[in-house]
Design a protein around this motif. Structure first.
Motif, PDB file in Angstrom:
ATOM      1  N   ASP A  21       0.878  -1.168   0.000  1.00  0.00           N
ATOM      2  CA  ASP A  21       0.000   0.000   0.000  1.00  0.00           C
ATOM      3  C   ASP A  21       0.911   1.212   0.000  1.00  0.00           C
ATOM      4  OD1 ASP A  21      -1.745   2.088   0.435  1.00  0.00           O
ATOM      5  OD2 ASP A  21      -2.878   1.071   2.014  1.00  0.00           O
ATOM      6  N   ARG A  47      -0.644  -5.286 -10.465  1.00  0.00           N
ATOM      7  CA  ARG A  47      -1.130  -5.532  -9.111  1.00  0.00           C
ATOM      8  C   ARG A  47      -2.261  -4.570  -8.731  1.00  0.00           C
ATOM      9  NH1 ARG A  47       0.647  -6.725  -3.848  1.00  0.00           N
ATOM     10  NH2 ARG A  47      -1.119  -6.258  -2.472  1.00  0.00           N
ATOM     11  N   MET A  49      -4.266  -2.529  -6.185  1.00  0.00           N
ATOM     12  CA  MET A  49      -3.911  -1.949  -4.905  1.00  0.00           C
ATOM     13  C   MET A  49      -5.148  -1.805  -4.020  1.00  0.00           C
ATOM     14  SD  MET A  49      -0.649  -1.556  -5.221  1.00  0.00           S
ATOM     15  CE  MET A  49      -0.023  -0.254  -4.161  1.00  0.00           C
ATOM     16  N   PHE A  55      -0.826  -1.199  -9.989  1.00  0.00           N
ATOM     17  CA  PHE A  55       0.605  -0.907  -9.889  1.00  0.00           C
ATOM     18  C   PHE A  55       1.329  -1.781 -10.905  1.00  0.00           C
ATOM     19  CE2 PHE A  55       4.807  -1.159  -7.781  1.00  0.00           C
ATOM     20  CZ  PHE A  55       5.015   0.170  -7.432  1.00  0.00           C
TER      21      PHE A  55
END
Length: 434
Positions: A21, A47, A49, A55
Motif C-alpha cells: 500500500d 497488481r 492496490m 501498480f
C-alpha cells in the motif's frame, strides 16, 4: 566508511509486496525497494492496490501505456481534487503544470519550453556550467569535504534553472525549499504538515513569479535562452501578424509552468548527481573503471563531459531519480492481460521497469559500459522529459569534474535517504577528501 544498500530477504520482499500500500510503506522499502519490485514483476506485474488502482512493474507493460496517449491520460484533476481540496494552491499547480496535462495544453507548453532548450542553447550553457561546478569544487576543496547533496548536487540545478528563468541570484535561496515542499506533496501519503508546507510554497513561489513576470514583460530577455521570456511571448512572437488566440499561455498557466520547470529540473537532477556519487562508493570496480576514463581525459579542453553519456544513462537506470509515474484509463482497456474499466488509475513503476531482466541483462548490477540502455528514467512518448539533454549535460559535467578533483573521496557518515516513494535520492551524504 563503506557504503552498501540494505539487504532484504526474499521472505521480507514477499511480505511487503503481498501487502503493498503506497500510503503505508515500511522503512525498509524506502531503503531498498528493488526486491519488492522484483517479486511483483514475477508474481503480480499488474497488481491491484487497496484503493482500486493498479501498480505496474514490467517494462513492456509500462512502455505500452506510455505509447498509448489516446487511452491513458496524464490529467490528474480526478485524483488530485479530493487529495488537495478544491481551490487549494497545490491543486491549482499540479493540475495546470505540463506533466499532469494532456494536449492541447501539454503540446503548447512543451513546444515553448523545447524552443529554449535547443541543442545550440544547451551547448551554450556548458561553459557557464563548468564555471559553476568548478567554483563549488573549489569551495569543497578549501574545507576538505562537505556534503554531496547540500554543498554540490543540489546547488547545480537550482543555478541552471535560475538562469533559464532569469531569477536574480539574490532571490534564489528559497527555490530549493519550495521545490522540495511542492514535490513532497506528490507522495502517495500526504501528512497535514506536508500539505500545509506544499500549499504555502506554491503561494510564495507564484507570488514571487508574478513580480518577476511583470518585470520581464517590461524588459524581455533573449527568447532563445530565456525560457520565461519565451513563455510570455508565446509561439509566434516574431510573426508580423501577431499572436492568434490560444498561442499564448494564460497568466495561471504561465506561473504554474514556471513552478513546474523548477520542480522538474531540480530534484531529479540533484538525485542523479547524488545517487551516482554515492553508488560509486558502493561499487568500487565501477568507480575504478570510471576513474580510468577520467584520467585519460583529464587535460584541459579535452571534452571529458561529452564522453560520459553512457555512464550517466546507467546511473539513471540503476537508481532512477523519479521512481513512479501515473496515468488514468479514459476507456476500458487491457494491460498485461488484465482487463481494466474506464477510469482506472495506474501507477507506473519506473524503478521496477529499469531493473526488468526481460529488458536489461544483469539489471541489479551497475554496469557503466551497458549498451542499448533504453531506460525509462526520462519517461517515454509524448511526455518524455523536455529537459533530458540538459540533465545529461549537468550529470556529465558534475560527476566527471568531481571525480577529476576528488578521485579518492570517501563518505564520512552514512548517507540519509529522502524517505520518498516517488523520488529516490539522498538528503545528506557527508564526505571527506582522502
Amino acid at each position: 566508511m563503506s557504503v552498501s544498500t540494505p539487504a532484504m530477504t526474499p521472505e521480507r520482499a514477499r511480505e511487503i509486496a503481498t501487502d503493498l500500500d503506497l500510503r503505508a510503506l515500511p522503512a525498509d522499502f524506502y531503503a531498498n525497494p528493488y526486491p519488492v519490485y522484483a517479486w511483483l514483476r514475477e508474481h503480480e506485474p499488474v497488481r491491484r492496490m487497496p484503493d482500486g488502482s493498479y501498480f505496474l512493474t514490467r517494462y513492456a507493460d509500462i512502455v505500452a501505456v506510455y505509447r498509448d496517449a489516446q487511452t491513458f491520460s496524464s490529467d490528474k484533476k480526478v485524483e488530485f481534487t479530493p487529495k488537495y481540496g478544491a481551490g487549494s494552491p497545490l491543486l491549482a499547480h499540479h493540475t495546470t503544470s505540463l506533466v499532469f496535462n494532456d494536449p492541447p495544453l501539454h503540446t503548447r507548453v512543451r513546444k515553448l519550453i523545447m524552443g529554449a532548450l535547443t541543442r545550440r542553447a544547451i551547448a551554450d550553457m556548458e561553459p557557464g556550467l563548468i564555471t559553476l561546478v568548478d567554483g563549488l569544487l573549489d569551495a569543497l576543496a578549501a574545507q576538505g569535504g562537505g556534503d554531496l547533496i547540500e554543498d554540490f548536487a543540489s546547488a547545480i540545478p537550482v543555478e541552471i534553472i535560475g538562469n533559464l528563468l532569469g531569477v536574480p541570484h539574490a532571490n534564489r535561496r528559497p527555490l530549493r525549499d519550495w521545490s522540495l515542499a511542492i514535490l513532497g506533496a506528490l507522495e502517495p501519503r500526504l501528512t497535514p504538515e506536508q500539505e500545509a508546507l506544499g500549499n504555502r510554497s506554491v503561494s510564495e513561489f507564484t507570488t514571487y513569479l508574478t513580480t518577476l513576470v511583470a518585470e520581464r514583460r517590461q524588459h524581455p530577455g533573449d527568447p532563445e535562452h530565456d525560457v520565461l521570456t519565451r513563455l510570455i511571448q508565446g509561439e509566434n512572437r516574431d510573426s508580423p501578424e501577431g499572436l492568434v488566440a490560444g498561442e499564448q499561455l494564460s497568466e495561471t498557466e504561465l506561473l504554474q509552468n514556471c513552478v513546474f520547470i523548477l520542480n522538474a529540473g531540480h530534484e531529479t537532477t540533484t538525485n542523479l548527481i547524488g545517487n551516482a556519487l554515492v553508488a560509486l562508493q558502493e561499487w568500487p570496480q565501477a568507480k575504478a573503471q570510471l576513474l580510468s576514463k577520467v584520467k585519460l581525459s583529464s587535460q584541459p579542453g579535452h571534452g571529458l563531459e561529452a564522453d560520459l553519456t553512457v555512464e550517466i544513462d546507467e546511473f539513471l537506470r540503476f537508481e532512477s531519480s523519479n521512481q513512479l509515474s501515473n496515468r488514468r484509463a479514459i476507456k476500458a482497456c487491457q494491460v498485461g492481460g488484465v482487463d481494466l474499466p474506464e477510469g482506472t488509475l495506474l501507477t507506473l513503476c519506473i524503478g521496477a521497469a529499469n531493473r526488468d531482466p526481460a529488458q536489461f541483462a544483469h539489471p541489479e548490477q551497475l554496469d557503466l559500459a551497458r549498451e542499448n540502455n533504453r531506460h525509462l528514467a526520462f519517461g517515454f512518448g509524448i511526455h518524455q522529459c523536455a529537459g533530458l539533454s540538459l540533465a545529461r549535460l549537468e550529470g556529465r559535467i558534475a560527476v566527471g569534474r568531481f571525480l577529476q578533483r576528488f578521485p579518492d573521496y570517501v563518505l564520512s557518515a552514512a548517507p540519509t535517504r529522502g524517505g520518498r516513494a516517488r523520488f529516490r535520492g539522498f538528503l545528506k551524504a557527508p564526505f571527506s577528501i582522502a
